[in-house]
Structures are given as structure tokens and as C-alpha cells.
Scaffold this motif. Structure first.
Motif, short mmCIF file in Angstrom:
data_model
loop_
_atom_site.label_atom_id
_atom_site.label_comp_id
_atom_site.label_asym_id
_atom_site.label_seq_id
_atom_site.Cartn_x
_atom_site.Cartn_y
_atom_site.Cartn_z
N VAL A 70 -45.25 4.60 -8.60
CA VAL A 70 -46.01 5.79 -9.01
C VAL A 70 -45.16 7.05 -8.84
O VAL A 70 -45.11 7.91 -9.73
N LEU A 71 -44.48 7.17 -7.72
CA LEU A 71 -43.60 8.32 -7.49
C LEU A 71 -42.45 8.33 -8.50
O LEU A 71 -42.03 9.40 -8.95
N ALA A 72 -41.95 7.15 -8.85
CA ALA A 72 -40.88 7.06 -9.85
C ALA A 72 -41.37 7.56 -11.20
O ALA A 72 -40.65 8.29 -11.90
N ALA A 73 -42.59 7.19 -11.57
CA ALA A 73 -43.14 7.66 -12.85
C ALA A 73 -43.30 9.18 -12.86
O ALA A 73 -43.00 9.83 -13.87
N ILE A 74 -43.73 9.73 -11.74
CA ILE A 74 -43.88 11.19 -11.66
C ILE A 74 -42.51 11.87 -11.82
O ILE A 74 -42.38 12.86 -12.54
N LEU A 75 -41.49 11.34 -11.14
CA LEU A 75 -40.16 11.92 -11.26
C LEU A 75 -39.58 11.76 -12.67
O LEU A 75 -38.92 12.66 -13.17
N LEU A 76 -39.83 10.62 -13.29
CA LEU A 76 -39.34 10.42 -14.66
C LEU A 76 -39.98 11.40 -15.62
O LEU A 76 -39.30 11.97 -16.49
N VAL A 77 -41.27 11.62 -15.49
CA VAL A 77 -41.95 12.58 -16.36
C VAL A 77 -41.45 14.00 -16.10
O VAL A 77 -41.18 14.76 -17.04
N ALA A 78 -41.32 14.36 -14.82
CA ALA A 78 -40.84 15.71 -14.49
C ALA A 78 -39.41 15.92 -14.96
O ALA A 78 -39.08 16.97 -15.53
N ARG A 92 -29.99 19.29 -13.79
CA ARG A 92 -31.06 19.13 -12.80
C ARG A 92 -32.13 18.17 -13.31
O ARG A 92 -32.66 17.36 -12.57
N GLY A 93 -32.43 18.27 -14.59
CA GLY A 93 -33.39 17.34 -15.17
C GLY A 93 -32.88 15.92 -15.15
O GLY A 93 -33.63 14.97 -14.88
N TYR A 94 -31.59 15.74 -15.42
CA TYR A 94 -31.00 14.41 -15.35
C TYR A 94 -31.02 13.86 -13.92
O TYR A 94 -31.21 12.66 -13.72
N ALA A 95 -30.82 14.72 -12.93
CA ALA A 95 -30.86 14.27 -11.53
C ALA A 95 -32.26 13.80 -11.16
O ALA A 95 -32.43 12.76 -10.50
N ILE A 96 -33.27 14.53 -11.58
CA ILE A 96 -34.65 14.14 -11.28
C ILE A 96 -35.00 12.84 -11.99
O ILE A 96 -35.59 11.92 -11.41
N ALA A 97 -34.60 12.72 -13.25
CA ALA A 97 -34.87 11.49 -14.01
C ALA A 97 -34.08 10.31 -13.46
O ALA A 97 -34.59 9.18 -13.41
N ALA A 98 -32.86 10.52 -13.02
CA ALA A 98 -32.06 9.44 -12.44
C ALA A 98 -32.68 8.93 -11.15
O ALA A 98 -32.73 7.72 -10.90
N ALA A 99 -33.17 9.84 -10.32
CA ALA A 99 -33.85 9.42 -9.09
C ALA A 99 -35.10 8.62 -9.43
O ALA A 99 -35.40 7.60 -8.79
N GLY A 100 -35.83 9.04 -10.45
CA GLY A 100 -37.01 8.29 -10.88
C GLY A 100 -36.65 6.91 -11.38
O GLY A 100 -37.34 5.93 -11.09
N ALA A 101 -35.56 6.80 -12.13
CA ALA A 101 -35.14 5.49 -12.65
C ALA A 101 -34.72 4.56 -11.51
O ALA A 101 -35.06 3.37 -11.51
N ILE A 102 -33.98 5.09 -10.54
CA ILE A 102 -33.55 4.27 -9.40
C ILE A 102 -34.77 3.81 -8.59
O ILE A 102 -34.86 2.64 -8.18
N LEU A 103 -35.73 4.71 -8.39
CA LEU A 103 -36.94 4.33 -7.66
C LEU A 103 -37.76 3.31 -8.42
O LEU A 103 -38.35 2.41 -7.82
N LEU A 104 -37.80 3.43 -9.73
CA LEU A 104 -38.54 2.47 -10.54
C LEU A 104 -37.94 1.08 -10.41
O LEU A 104 -38.66 0.09 -10.20
N VAL A 105 -36.63 1.00 -10.50
CA VAL A 105 -35.96 -0.30 -10.34
C VAL A 105 -36.20 -0.84 -8.93
O VAL A 105 -36.51 -2.03 -8.75
N GLY A 106 -36.08 0.01 -7.93
CA GLY A 106 -36.32 -0.43 -6.56
C GLY A 106 -37.74 -0.90 -6.33
O GLY A 106 -37.97 -1.89 -5.65
N GLY A 107 -38.71 -0.18 -6.90
CA GLY A 107 -40.10 -0.58 -6.74
C GLY A 107 -40.42 -1.89 -7.42
O GLY A 107 -41.13 -2.74 -6.87
#
Length: 121
Positions: A70-78, A92-107
Motif C-alpha cells: 500500500v505504501l509502495a502504491a502511494i509512493l508510485l502515484v506521488a 525527485r519524482g524519479y526518486a520517489i517512484a523508484a522507492a515505490g517500485a523497490i517497496l512494491l517488489v519487496g512487498g
């Protein structure tokens, strides 16, 4: 006479998560503010992982993996919103989206490999 009256061994005295949440926010903000891609991604990973762990430990989430998704989805959208708004904050947008993608894979991997696991500590 007991040294710690009223306290039981079954309850933990302190949780480590608030410290990591408190560190994750400024680290990610420093990375986003000064356009430091790895620092921003690392801070967002620290913050989001800590929030997911805290929600699992407190009993709000059955597993930390779904909260992480869920947090990954929020970061990907943001992150996607910042990238597509094109207001000069592209990295900065790429950094936020990259963190979301890494969290999504981890989740997803955590849910598939670990699954339900055990009850929170």
C-alpha cells in the motif's frame, strides 16, 4: 520486593520503529531537497519499511507485506504525479517512484516467500 512493580516480562518495554521513522523522514527530505537520488530513495525505504513494521507490531496489519505494498502504491502515484507534472523536479519524482517500485517488489516477494509468518512480537 520487586525492582519493577507492575511490569510483566510478556510486554516489550520499547519499540525500535519510532526511531527509524524519525530518521527516515529527514533523510528522505534531505535527499529530495538537495536532489540526491540515492539518499532520497534510501530515506523513503527506511520510512516506509518502518511504518509497515510498526503497523504490524501494533496489530493494525496482519502482515507487514501488504502494508508495504500500500505504501509502495502511494509512493508510485506521488512520484508519477511529480514526474508528469514536469515542474522542474524530475529527478525527485524519479526518486520517489523508484522507492515505490523497490517497496512494491519487496512487498510482493515478502508475501510470496514469507507469507503470514508468526504473530507480531
Amino acid at each position: 520486593m520487586d525492582e519493577t512493580p507492575g511490569l510483566s516480562d510478556q510486554y516489550r518495554m520499547a519499540s525500535p520503529w519510532p526511531l527509524f521513522v524519525a530518521l527516515g523522514i529527514p533523510i528522505s527530505e534531505i535527499g529530495i531537497l538537495f536532489d540526491l537520488f540515492p539518499v532520497a530513495v534510501g530515506g523513503l525505504l527506511l520510512f516506509s519499511g518502518s511504518v509497515a513494521g510498526m503497523s504490524h507490531e501494533s496489530g493494525y496489519a496482519k502482515t507487514p507485506w501488504r502494508a508495504l505494498v500500500v505504501l509502495a502504491a502511494i509512493l508510485l502515484v506521488a512520484g508519477g504525479a511529480v514526474v508528469f507534472a514536469d515542474v522542474g523536479l524530475l529527478t525527485r519524482g524519479y526518486a520517489i517512484a523508484a522507492a515505490g517500485a523497490i517497496l512494491l517488489v519487496g512487498g510482493v516477494v515478502g508475501e510470496l516467500v514469507v507469507g503470514e509468518g508468526t504473530e507480531p512480537y
